[in-house]
Write a protein that holds these residues in place. Structure first.
Motif, PDB file in Angstrom:
ATOM      1  N   LEU A  23       0.827  -1.212   0.000  1.00 20.97           N
ATOM      2  CA  LEU A  23       0.000   0.000   0.000  1.00 20.97           C
ATOM      3  C   LEU A  23       0.857   1.256   0.000  1.00 20.97           C
ATOM      4  O   LEU A  23       0.456   2.289  -0.562  1.00 20.97           O
ATOM      5  N   ALA A  24       2.032   1.183   0.594  1.00 22.31           N
ATOM      6  CA  ALA A  24       2.905   2.353   0.620  1.00 22.31           C
ATOM      7  C   ALA A  24       3.280   2.797  -0.791  1.00 22.31           C
ATOM      8  O   ALA A  24       3.406   4.003  -1.053  1.00 22.31           O
ATOM      9  N   SER A  25       3.440   1.851  -1.709  1.00 18.67           N
ATOM     10  CA  SER A  25       3.789   2.204  -3.094  1.00 18.67           C
ATOM     11  C   SER A  25       2.624   2.889  -3.786  1.00 18.67           C
ATOM     12  O   SER A  25       2.809   3.861  -4.534  1.00 18.67           O
ATOM     13  N   TYR A  26       1.399   2.403  -3.557  1.00 19.71           N
ATOM     14  CA  TYR A  26       0.225   3.052  -4.139  1.00 19.71           C
ATOM     15  C   TYR A  26       0.093   4.479  -3.610  1.00 19.71           C
ATOM     16  O   TYR A  26      -0.126   5.426  -4.376  1.00 19.71           O
ATOM     17  N   ALA A  27       0.209   4.629  -2.302  1.00 19.72           N
ATOM     18  CA  ALA A  27       0.064   5.952  -1.698  1.00 19.72           C
ATOM     19  C   ALA A  27       1.134   6.910  -2.217  1.00 19.72           C
ATOM     20  O   ALA A  27       0.848   8.080  -2.509  1.00 19.72           O
ATOM     21  N   ALA A  28       2.360   6.413  -2.363  1.00 20.76           N
ATOM     22  CA  ALA A  28       3.449   7.267  -2.847  1.00 20.76           C
ATOM     23  C   ALA A  28       3.208   7.709  -4.278  1.00 20.76           C
ATOM     24  O   ALA A  28       3.468   8.872  -4.638  1.00 20.76           O
ATOM     25  N   GLN A  29       2.709   6.820  -5.114  1.00 17.60           N
ATOM     26  CA  GLN A  29       2.415   7.174  -6.504  1.00 17.60           C
ATOM     27  C   GLN A  29       1.326   8.240  -6.595  1.00 17.60           C
ATOM     28  O   GLN A  29       1.366   9.115  -7.455  1.00 17.60           O
ATOM     29  N   ILE A  30       0.358   8.174  -5.689  1.00 14.10           N
ATOM     30  CA  ILE A  30      -0.742   9.147  -5.697  1.00 14.10           C
ATOM     31  C   ILE A  30      -0.335  10.443  -5.017  1.00 14.10           C
ATOM     32  O   ILE A  30      -0.853  11.518  -5.336  1.00 14.10           O
ATOM     33  N   GLY A  31       0.614  10.355  -4.075  1.00 11.22           N
ATOM     34  CA  GLY A  31       1.055  11.538  -3.348  1.00 11.22           C
ATOM     35  C   GLY A  31       0.245  11.809  -2.103  1.00 11.22           C
ATOM     36  O   GLY A  31       0.036  12.972  -1.721  1.00 11.22           O
ATOM     37  N   VAL A  32      -0.243  10.745  -1.450  1.00 11.03           N
ATOM     38  CA  VAL A  32      -0.993  10.883  -0.202  1.00 11.03           C
ATOM     39  C   VAL A  32      -0.401   9.900   0.814  1.00 11.03           C
ATOM     40  O   VAL A  32       0.372   9.014   0.462  1.00 11.03           O
ATOM     41  N   THR A  33      -0.789  10.053   2.057  1.00 10.07           N
ATOM     42  CA  THR A  33      -0.367   9.093   3.072  1.00 10.07           C
ATOM     43  C   THR A  33      -1.236   7.842   2.981  1.00 10.07           C
ATOM     44  O   THR A  33      -2.357   7.870   2.448  1.00 10.07           O
ATOM     45  N   GLU A  34      -0.725   6.740   3.519  1.00 12.18           N
ATOM     46  CA  GLU A  34      -1.518   5.516   3.560  1.00 12.18           C
ATOM     47  C   GLU A  34      -2.799   5.733   4.366  1.00 12.18           C
ATOM     48  O   GLU A  34      -3.865   5.206   4.012  1.00 12.18           O
ATOM     49  N   ALA A  35      -2.704   6.498   5.429  1.00 15.74           N
ATOM     50  CA  ALA A  35      -3.869   6.740   6.282  1.00 15.74           C
ATOM     51  C   ALA A  35      -4.959   7.494   5.520  1.00 15.74           C
ATOM     52  O   ALA A  35      -6.149   7.153   5.618  1.00 15.74           O
ATOM     53  N   ARG A  36      -4.550   8.512   4.738  1.00 13.34           N
ATOM     54  CA  ARG A  36      -5.556   9.254   3.987  1.00 13.34           C
ATOM     55  C   ARG A  36      -6.174   8.384   2.896  1.00 13.34           C
ATOM     56  O   ARG A  36      -7.380   8.424   2.666  1.00 13.34           O
ATOM     57  N   LEU A  37      -5.350   7.610   2.220  1.00 18.20           N
ATOM     58  CA  LEU A  37      -5.865   6.720   1.175  1.00 18.20           C
ATOM     59  C   LEU A  37      -6.881   5.742   1.766  1.00 18.20           C
ATOM     60  O   LEU A  37      -7.959   5.521   1.196  1.00 18.20           O
ATOM     61  N   ASN A  38      -6.552   5.191   2.911  1.00 14.04           N
ATOM     62  CA  ASN A  38      -7.461   4.238   3.558  1.00 14.04           C
ATOM     63  C   ASN A  38      -8.761   4.916   3.971  1.00 14.04           C
ATOM     64  O   ASN A  38      -9.857   4.360   3.805  1.00 14.04           O
ATOM     65  N   ASP A  39      -8.668   6.131   4.480  1.00 10.73           N
ATOM     66  CA  ASP A  39      -9.860   6.875   4.898  1.00 10.73           C
ATOM     67  C   ASP A  39     -10.766   7.160   3.701  1.00 10.73           C
ATOM     68  O   ASP A  39     -11.991   7.006   3.787  1.00 10.73           O
TER      69      ASP A  39
END
Length: 301
Positions: A214-230
């Motif tokens: 998930l860290a790779s997805y979040a990094a590609q989008i430019g958000v934190t993992e926590a925000r992506l999950n929310d």
């Protein structure tokens, strides 16, 4: 080892009607397509395209992923991009087949988040219009009217034809989403959140076989993992990790159902390195081992 995607991907514009290989919208009568492909359409998918089959009369047997439907016309079934489907129509059945590039539909949904309860995810659906609630019967009549108008426009060379086709397609998609089950339980989402959710789903489609963390997805989008999950929890009512796993499970079910690959071959096609681990993974989310799932589905045929 089998090819990674043994299920045929059909581009209607290239395979059937090359005049429209780059078009946003393609339409033809169901009878014409049945004459070309046959009434018994084997398992296939349409990457990057939504497709709508509207059948006026006769019995239709439809298989959408691992769900089966037997309905009588008037009815429609909607297949989002990559969804595996097959169907059989009666010899005298006719209607419409509309194929739409996914960006056109995504733009429509981005403009009005109330169209879907699951954010940007359009689910496959099969709807018998005789069974829709009384309150939706006028919408069902409008749907057929829009399709007939689009059919006439597609066959014409009128000025503004492309703009008219896109406008009619938007009206058709709105009617379809209104008529699909639970389509009016939507919760509006912020535009920026929808863009992130859309981007996340696009990245899943591109990289789920690589088992990105998930860290790779979040990094590609430019958000934190926590925000992506929310965002995923608010829009799809699912955690971000579950969305990735659901896509992986969807592909696993497709390959087990529709390909001749062995379970071990399916394991490697999905990017797993250990068949035993793949079997435990599948069993955790399906409640059956891959072999048991394949056998049970075969018994249901």
């Amino acid at each position: 080892m089998s090819n990674r995607h043994p299920i045929p991907n059909i581009n209607i514009g290239q395979v059937y009607d090359q005049r429209y290989s780059e078009s946003e919208v393609h339409h033809d009568r169901l009878g014409n397509l049945a004459g070309f492909f046959g009434r018994n359409m084997p398992v296939h998918r349409h990457d990057r395209f939504f497709q709508v089959h509207y059948v006026k009369s006769g019995t239709v047997r439809v298989y959408l992923d691992d769900q089966q439907f037997i309905e009588s016309g008037p009815m429609f079934f909607l297949t989002p991009p990559t969804v595996t489907h097959s169907f059989v129509t009666d010899p005298d059945s006719d209607g419409h087949v509309l194929t739409v590039r996914q960006q056109l539909v995504w733009q429509l949904i981005e403009a009005d988040a109330s169209l879907l309860p699951m954010g940007m995810q359009v689910r496959p659906a099969c709807v018998a219009l005789a069974n829709v609630p009384v309150a939706d019967q006028a919408e069902a009549r409008r749907l057929e009217t829009w399709l007939e108008a689009l059919s006439d426009e597609f066959a014409s060379s009128n000025p503004g034809r492309d703009a008219a086709l896109q406008s009619l397609t938007r009206l058709i998609m709105i009617s379809l989403l209104r008529l699909c089950p639970n389509s009016r339980e939507a919760t509006p989402a912020r535009h920026e959140d929808l863009k992130i959710f859309h981007r996340f789903n696009a990245l899943i489609e591109a990289h789920y076989l690589e088992h990105w963390p998930l860290a790779s997805y979040a990094a590609q989008i430019g958000v934190t993992e926590a925000r992506l999950n929310d965002i995923c929890r608010r829009i799809a009512d699912l955690p971000s990790k579950r969305l990735v796993l659901e896509r992986l499970m969807q592909e696993a079910r497709r390959l087990l159902l529709f390909s001749g690959s062995s379970v071990n071959e399916v394991c490697y096609q999905l990017g797993f390195k250990d068949p035993a681990y793949f079997s435990r993974f599948f069993n955790r989310y399906a409640g059956l081992t891959p072999g048991e799932y394949r056998q049970r589905q075969a018994e249901l045929q």
